[in-house]
Write an enzyme that holds these catalytic residues in place. Structure first.
Site, PDB file in Angstrom:
ATOM      1  CE1 TYR A  80      -3.047  -3.031   0.315  1.00 60.49           C
ATOM      2  CE2 TYR A  80      -3.300  -2.592   2.653  1.00 60.49           C
ATOM      3  CZ  TYR A  80      -3.591  -3.348   1.536  1.00 60.49           C
ATOM      4  OH  TYR A  80      -4.439  -4.428   1.651  1.00 60.49           O
ATOM      5  N   PRO A  98     -17.263  -6.181   3.014  1.00 64.98           N
ATOM      6  CG  PRO A  98     -17.363  -5.410   5.221  1.00 64.98           C
ATOM      7  CD  PRO A  98     -16.400  -5.648   4.092  1.00 64.98           C
ATOM      8  CB  ALA A 130     -21.256  -5.303  -1.863  1.00 62.70           C
ATOM      9  CE  LYS A 131     -15.802  -3.648  -6.560  1.00 57.98           C
ATOM     10  NZ  LYS A 131     -15.599  -3.782  -8.021  1.00 57.98           N
ATOM     11  CB  THR A 187     -23.796   1.972   2.424  1.00 59.76           C
ATOM     12  OG1 THR A 187     -23.880   2.597   1.124  1.00 59.76           O
ATOM     13  CG2 THR A 187     -22.473   1.240   2.556  1.00 59.76           C
ATOM     14  CD  GLU A 188     -28.546   2.773   5.381  1.00 59.51           C
ATOM     15  OE1 GLU A 188     -29.763   2.739   5.152  1.00 59.51           O
ATOM     16  OE2 GLU A 188     -27.885   1.760   5.682  1.00 59.51           O
ATOM     17  CE  LYS A 189     -23.236   8.610   0.721  1.00 61.65           C
ATOM     18  NZ  LYS A 189     -21.944   9.283   0.451  1.00 61.65           N
TER      19      LYS A 189
END
Length: 308
Positions: free
Chosen positions: A51, A199, A201-202, A206-208
């Site tokens: 990284y 977890p 999934a990109k 999520t809420e978006k």
């Protein structure tokens, strides 16, 4: 926060871990995210020599110096930057692993790494030599435990049966349940914990939700989902659980419901994102009925390649 034992080792991890890859190279901003994680009860921090050409390890090491004995620092090895730094090659040799760990220790400013992981792996690797490298580092005290980071069931099987790995990091989510069929049973049999990545999934869990679907996902779908079937699945989840659970909560608690999971590794681009993930996994766990419903609403198909 709940703590879970990592495999058969003596290491324990917070249920949520911080994936440090997305911290960036601005140290002040990265430190704020790491401090928010510590304040929220996170004790597991995952980095890698790959990284940002090692800068990530330096930032993580600086931020965790004062709490070194209270945290689990995990790093990875095996991807070797080319001299021009325009790409990397794969090197799982004993000579590279046993030498590279010294560079990681220096950047992290620690005497040992809690969990040192092979950052990939194929059946063409010199697996016995690779295992010997990690065992040697453990005997010498440079690392406490070692693991792998792989989504290939055939590779996972070799390491689970032939080594003392404590963990395997792999992608797992409500939209990517591929590990359940072949990988999880092998790891469970050998008491190896799964450190889950991706977890959310990109961001689609999520809420978006659909805002996070990239153009390539809209065109080609996501794993075994066409974009249309993906939308149907996400709408079903939203509709069935809208009164009781947020999407973040469903996603993270689905991971947490499986006892093989040692830690759920989430990235974050802000302190608030860290706190949001911790809130989502806190409180009442999924009921058996909720868990089974989530499985019924999503695709449980296993891997199509690298099978056993």
């Amino acid at each position: 926060m709940e703590k879970r034992k990592i495999g058969s080792s003596t290491l324990e991890s917070s249920l949520i871990g911080l994936g440090c890859m997305s911290l960036g190279t601005e140290e002040k901003k990265a430190r704020e995210i790491i401090e928010a994680a510590l304040e929220s009860g996170i004790t597991y921090f995952d980095t890698a020599d790959l990284y940002d050409f090692g800068v990530n390890e330096k930032i993580v090491g600086n931020a965790l110096k004062k709490v070194r004995n209270d945290v689990v620092i995990a790093s990875k090895v095996g991807n070797r930057w080319k001299n021009q730094k325009d790409g990397w090659t794969w090197d799982p040799s004993k000579s590279y692993i046993t030498e590279q760990v010294k560079s990681s220790l220096k950047r992290l400013q620690v005497d040992y790494i809690d969990l040192y992981q092979l950052h990939g792996g194929t059946l063409d690797d010199p697996i016995d030599e690779t295992i010997e490298a990690f065992e040697t580092l453990k005997e010498q005290g440079y690392i406490k435990e070692y693991g792998i980071s792989s989504i290939r069931p055939n590779v996972i099987k070799e390491y689970a049966e032939r080594s003392q790995i404590a963990s395997n990091m792999m992608q797992y989510s409500l939209l990517d349940r591929r590990p359940e069929e072949q990988a999880f049973p092998i790891l469970e049999k050998h008491n190896v914990s799964v450190m889950t990545r991706g977890p959310l999934a990109k961001g689609m869990l999520t809420e978006k939700t659909f805002e996070k679907a990239s153009e390539s996902i809209k065109k080609d779908g996501y794993l075994y989902y066409s974009y249309e079937s993906l939308k149907e699945t996400l709408y079903s989840l939203l509709e069935r659980f809208k009164e009781d659970r947020t999407m973040n909560e469903l996603a993270l608690k689905f991971n947490a419901a499986n006892p093989i999971v040692g830690s759920i590794i989430t990235g974050a681009s802000s302190p608030e994102q860290v706190k949001s993930n911790v809130r989502a996994v806190s409180g009442d766990p999924l009921s058996k009925e909720e868990y089974e419903l989530l499985k019924a609403l999503t695709n449980g198909r296993g891997y199509s390649v690298h099978r056993i």
